[in-house]
Design a protein around this motif. Structure first.
Motif, PDB file in Angstrom:
ATOM      1  N   ASN A  11       0.847  -1.184   0.000  1.00  0.00           N
ATOM      2  CA  ASN A  11       0.000   0.000   0.000  1.00  0.00           C
ATOM      3  C   ASN A  11       0.891   1.246   0.000  1.00  0.00           C
ATOM      4  O   ASN A  11       1.803   1.353   0.822  1.00  0.00           O
ATOM      5  N   ALA A  13       0.866   5.105   0.705  1.00  0.00           N
ATOM      6  CA  ALA A  13       0.062   6.112   1.401  1.00  0.00           C
ATOM      7  C   ALA A  13       0.989   7.017   2.189  1.00  0.00           C
ATOM      8  O   ALA A  13       2.192   6.805   2.234  1.00  0.00           O
ATOM      9  N   GLU A  16       1.288  12.588   0.146  1.00  0.00           N
ATOM     10  CA  GLU A  16       0.483  12.414  -1.060  1.00  0.00           C
ATOM     11  C   GLU A  16       1.321  11.666  -2.081  1.00  0.00           C
ATOM     12  O   GLU A  16       2.238  12.237  -2.675  1.00  0.00           O
ATOM     13  N   ILE A  41      -3.337   2.201  -3.271  1.00  0.00           N
ATOM     14  CA  ILE A  41      -2.873   3.574  -3.060  1.00  0.00           C
ATOM     15  C   ILE A  41      -3.955   4.316  -2.286  1.00  0.00           C
ATOM     16  O   ILE A  41      -5.145   4.188  -2.595  1.00  0.00           O
ATOM     17  N   ILE A  42      -3.543   5.108  -1.303  1.00  0.00           N
ATOM     18  CA  ILE A  42      -4.451   6.028  -0.620  1.00  0.00           C
ATOM     19  C   ILE A  42      -4.005   7.436  -0.980  1.00  0.00           C
ATOM     20  O   ILE A  42      -2.851   7.805  -0.779  1.00  0.00           O
ATOM     21  N   SER A  43      -4.917   8.234  -1.529  1.00  0.00           N
ATOM     22  CA  SER A  43      -4.610   9.571  -2.027  1.00  0.00           C
ATOM     23  C   SER A  43      -5.735  10.526  -1.652  1.00  0.00           C
ATOM     24  O   SER A  43      -6.865  10.102  -1.416  1.00  0.00           O
ATOM     25  N   SER A  66      -9.222   9.733   0.063  1.00  0.00           N
ATOM     26  CA  SER A  66      -9.647  10.277   1.347  1.00  0.00           C
ATOM     27  C   SER A  66     -10.165  11.700   1.139  1.00  0.00           C
ATOM     28  O   SER A  66      -9.539  12.493   0.452  1.00  0.00           O
TER      29      SER A  66
END
Length: 95
Positions: A11, A13, A16, A41-43, A66
């Motif tokens: 992942n 994250a 950014e 991916i957390i963006s 998010s």
């Protein structure tokens, strides 16, 4: 090394990830194609472009976006007022 150690997923994250789009894309490609890992991916969505998606989306299993608030007043109150008109939401919806 990761796959050999039993890692199945990775992942990206924190901060950014899309501030370095080519590096991120290449990391996703290697993780997926060469290591066989599931990639997420957390963006915040503000830097994701259609061009990036065209080149690298096939290497990403999950893309989490998010959002602190859809209300510009709330974003401003919590210190997220840099994009006070919530333009990042509109940009993300276009991608």
């Amino acid at each position: 090394m990761l796959a050999d150690a039993g890692c199945e997923k990775i992942n990206f994250a924190g901060g950014e990830p899309f501030l370095h789009p080519i590096l991120l894309g290449e990391l996703c490609r290697v993780a997926s194609d060469e290591l066989g890992l599931a990639v997420s991916i957390i963006s915040n969505g503000s830097q994701i472009t259609p061009e990036w998606m065209d080149m690298y989306a096939k290497y990403v299993d999950v893309l989490g976006v998010s959002v602190d608030s859809f209300c510009k007043e709330t974003n401003s109150a919590i210190g997220r007022g840099g994009d006070a008109e919530n333009g990042h939401v509109d940009r993300m919806l276009r991608v």
